[in-house]
Design a protein around this motif. Sequence first.
Motif, PDB file in Angstrom:
ATOM      1  N   LYS A   1       0.810  -1.218   0.000  1.00 35.71           N
ATOM      2  CA  LYS A   1       0.000   0.000   0.000  1.00 35.71           C
ATOM      3  C   LYS A   1       0.847   1.273   0.000  1.00 35.71           C
ATOM      4  CE  LYS A   1      -4.555  -0.572   2.092  1.00 35.71           C
ATOM      5  NZ  LYS A   1      -5.242  -0.474   3.390  1.00 35.71           N
ATOM      6  N   ASN A   2       1.706   1.358   1.010  1.00 32.03           N
ATOM      7  CA  ASN A   2       2.517   2.588   1.177  1.00 32.03           C
ATOM      8  C   ASN A   2       4.003   2.287   1.207  1.00 32.03           C
ATOM      9  OD1 ASN A   2       0.063   4.083   1.703  1.00 32.03           O
ATOM     10  ND2 ASN A   2       0.138   3.143   3.733  1.00 32.03           N
ATOM     11  N   PRO A   3       4.552   1.823   0.079  1.00 29.48           N
ATOM     12  CA  PRO A   3       5.985   1.487   0.108  1.00 29.48           C
ATOM     13  C   PRO A   3       6.858   2.684   0.496  1.00 29.48           C
ATOM     14  CG  PRO A   3       5.145   1.563  -2.145  1.00 29.48           C
ATOM     15  CD  PRO A   3       3.952   1.673  -1.257  1.00 29.48           C
TER      16      PRO A   3
ATOM     17  N   LYS B   1       8.862 -10.715  -4.575  1.00 29.17           N
ATOM     18  CA  LYS B   1       9.857 -11.475  -3.799  1.00 29.17           C
ATOM     19  C   LYS B   1      10.546 -10.578  -2.773  1.00 29.17           C
ATOM     20  CE  LYS B   1      11.346 -15.352  -6.597  1.00 29.17           C
ATOM     21  NZ  LYS B   1      12.350 -15.804  -7.555  1.00 29.17           N
ATOM     22  N   LYS B   2      10.902  -9.383  -3.247  1.00 23.60           N
ATOM     23  CA  LYS B   2      11.609  -8.464  -2.331  1.00 23.60           C
ATOM     24  C   LYS B   2      10.675  -7.990  -1.224  1.00 23.60           C
ATOM     25  CE  LYS B   2      15.514  -7.249  -5.066  1.00 23.60           C
ATOM     26  NZ  LYS B   2      15.858  -6.753  -6.377  1.00 23.60           N
ATOM     27  N   ILE B   3       9.404  -7.812  -1.569  1.00 29.62           N
ATOM     28  CA  ILE B   3       8.430  -7.428  -0.538  1.00 29.62           C
ATOM     29  C   ILE B   3       8.375  -8.511   0.535  1.00 29.62           C
ATOM     30  CG2 ILE B   3       5.947  -7.172  -0.074  1.00 29.62           C
ATOM     31  CD1 ILE B   3       5.710  -5.594  -2.620  1.00 29.62           C
TER      32      ILE B   3
ATOM     33  N   ILE C   1       7.424   2.993   4.400  1.00 24.62           N
ATOM     34  CA  ILE C   1       8.359   2.001   4.950  1.00 24.62           C
ATOM     35  C   ILE C   1       9.782   2.296   4.467  1.00 24.62           C
ATOM     36  CG2 ILE C   1       8.941  -0.459   5.053  1.00 24.62           C
ATOM     37  CD1 ILE C   1       6.293  -0.658   6.023  1.00 24.62           C
ATOM     38  N   ALA C   2       9.884   2.672   3.199  1.00 25.07           N
ATOM     39  CA  ALA C   2      11.210   2.988   2.654  1.00 25.07           C
ATOM     40  C   ALA C   2      11.852   4.119   3.449  1.00 25.07           C
ATOM     41  CB  ALA C   2      11.091   3.362   1.181  1.00 25.07           C
ATOM     42  N   ALA C   3      11.052   5.122   3.810  1.00 32.25           N
ATOM     43  CA  ALA C   3      11.582   6.261   4.564  1.00 32.25           C
ATOM     44  C   ALA C   3      12.058   5.814   5.951  1.00 32.25           C
ATOM     45  CB  ALA C   3      10.520   7.341   4.693  1.00 32.25           C
TER      46      ALA C   3
ATOM     47  N   ILE D   1      14.304   5.384  -4.435  1.00 30.51           N
ATOM     48  CA  ILE D   1      14.688   4.251  -5.287  1.00 30.51           C
ATOM     49  C   ILE D   1      14.148   2.955  -4.710  1.00 30.51           C
ATOM     50  CG2 ILE D   1      16.651   2.927  -6.158  1.00 30.51           C
ATOM     51  CD1 ILE D   1      18.226   5.610  -6.166  1.00 30.51           C
ATOM     52  N   LEU D   2      14.261   2.824  -3.379  1.00 30.18           N
ATOM     53  CA  LEU D   2      13.761   1.603  -2.730  1.00 30.18           C
ATOM     54  C   LEU D   2      12.256   1.450  -2.987  1.00 30.18           C
ATOM     55  CD1 LEU D   2      14.389  -0.820  -0.875  1.00 30.18           C
ATOM     56  CD2 LEU D   2      13.723   0.589   1.060  1.00 30.18           C
ATOM     57  N   THR D   3      11.547   2.552  -2.886  1.00 27.40           N
ATOM     58  CA  THR D   3      10.103   2.518  -3.144  1.00 27.40           C
ATOM     59  C   THR D   3       9.835   1.937  -4.527  1.00 27.40           C
ATOM     60  OG1 THR D   3      10.022   4.569  -1.895  1.00 27.40           O
ATOM     61  CG2 THR D   3       8.003   3.913  -3.031  1.00 27.40           C
TER      62      THR D   3
END
Lengths: 191, 393
Positions: free
Chosen positions: B329-331, B357-359, B334-336, B347-349
């Motif tokens: 939902k809100n990558p 898979k990475k999720i 979490i990335a922050a 970039i991570l987002t």
Amino acid sequence: MINDAVKLKPADKADKDLLAKLEQEAGTQVSLCYQCGKCSAGCPVAFAMDYPPREIIRLLQLNMTETALNSNSIWVCATCETCSERCPRGVEIATLMDSLRREALRRGKKGDNKVAAFNDAFLRTVKMFGRTYEAGILLQHNAVTMQPFKDAGLGLPMVQRGKINILPVRIKGRDQMKKIFARVQEQREEK
Amino acid sequence: MRVAYYPGCSLEGSAIEYGVSTERTAEILGFELVEIDDWNCCGATSGHNTDKLLSIALPARNLAIAEKTGLNVLAPCAACYNRFRNTEHTVRSDSELKAKVEQVIGMEYKAENETYSILNYITQEVGLDKIADKVTKPLKGMKAACYYGCLLVRPEAHTGFDDAEYPQSMDNIVKALGAEAVEWAFKTECCGAALGTSQPEIGQKMIAAVLKNAKDSGAECIVTACPLCMMNLDMRQKSAEKGSGEIFNLPVYYVTELLAIACGDSPERVKVNKHFVEAVSYLKEVSKRAEEIAAKEKQQAEAKAAPAEEVDEEKIQKKIQAFIKSLQKNPDKIAAKLIEDEERAAILTEIVKNDEKKIQKLAELLATDNDKAVKAAEAYVSGELKKREKSKE
């Protein structure tokens, strides 16, 4: 001053033979030394020597072996081998000190030095019993060097701690010990 | 394992505790000492100061007797060890002298066996891992200056089992017993040897120099493997203090005493109570410290282990599912949280948006170990940046 100058004399056959003998016994050559002084710098007992190790080697190089034999340095040397280990030219300074001590003894140059007296006392007990006899060594050493109360403060505590045998320990092969000392004596006289 | 044993005169006299503790060391580590039959004194310094042939012949008689048994030789006394090594070396390299020696002792002697010091026997023949197995009372909290002196390491051509300037074998043994081996400069400096007896005014200064350097380097005790070093540093410590005007109060131990004690012996059993500088109370202090350190370590280990035990599988699964949802939902949020740098977080987002898979992986890590999640996120971003740079080229 000119009066302080060291007078050098050319080495005659006897001088050369003596040096060769010392070098042969020590398995080394004094001519290898280039006088860097590393031996003296590392010597833990140089502070008590009249000639530090480097100077002893120099005396031998300059045909002044007699001065080296009369020095107190050879009796102060503790044979810790630091000099030999660090010498960049591979001169076996410590074993050379050994050769000098033995040569001095052969010439009866014990002076007033207590080291030779201690060695005498030590080896006498080995010859008699096959083992060192610490109590006997100390008593004899003190008697010969006229210092009867030296280490007296340590004697009783040693006995109390069971760290000194009042009577000597004798090995069975005492006759072999006597033979070893006698044959070594014969070899020395043959030389 | 069997070895021909040469106690030497000191170990039956002034160094009685070295003799007792060497026997205990053999029992504990499981090797057999076979005493050389009717052994004689090695001649020590007095021998080589007086006559070269005598200085080789006296050790040679013992070595020749040992050679008949086919065993190598253990000589714990550093002086005996050094004379034995010198004799082996000389007899091997000088055939003329060998013949003379055999004539003098009236026995054949080929110098085929090897003499070991206690340090190289323990480190090289027995092995440090064996010590670690036997230690029951580690000497944690002990600060020891390992003192090798001269005769164990010099000349290196004869001794050869350790470095002449910076030896480590005793340090390694002491560390295996749990103690700290302090770094100090005088570990191979001479204690004055027989000068302590024959010329005490000189010997005292050398003794004081060694003690001072140990103390200044933070050592609280000295460890030795030489009876003469022990005699000088322990018995003559008081007079060295008087001469130098400094108080050292440093207990001195044989390395074998410490080994026996760390493996469960009482200090009295190996006669530590016979030393001149009182040495039992420091061992008591160390054992107190060791208990405290062990208690602390146990606490820390429990604190670490405890949460893992409580975690139940269901809870983790729930957490993982929750993280997966928020990552979908809100990558960006979490990335922050995972990466401070805004650009890298962006970039991570992007990466996470298109990669199930990475999720999954990130969610698993977030649910179990936040640090690992941060590391993984950084690695994803770095990998992506590299990819981008390559495609540019």
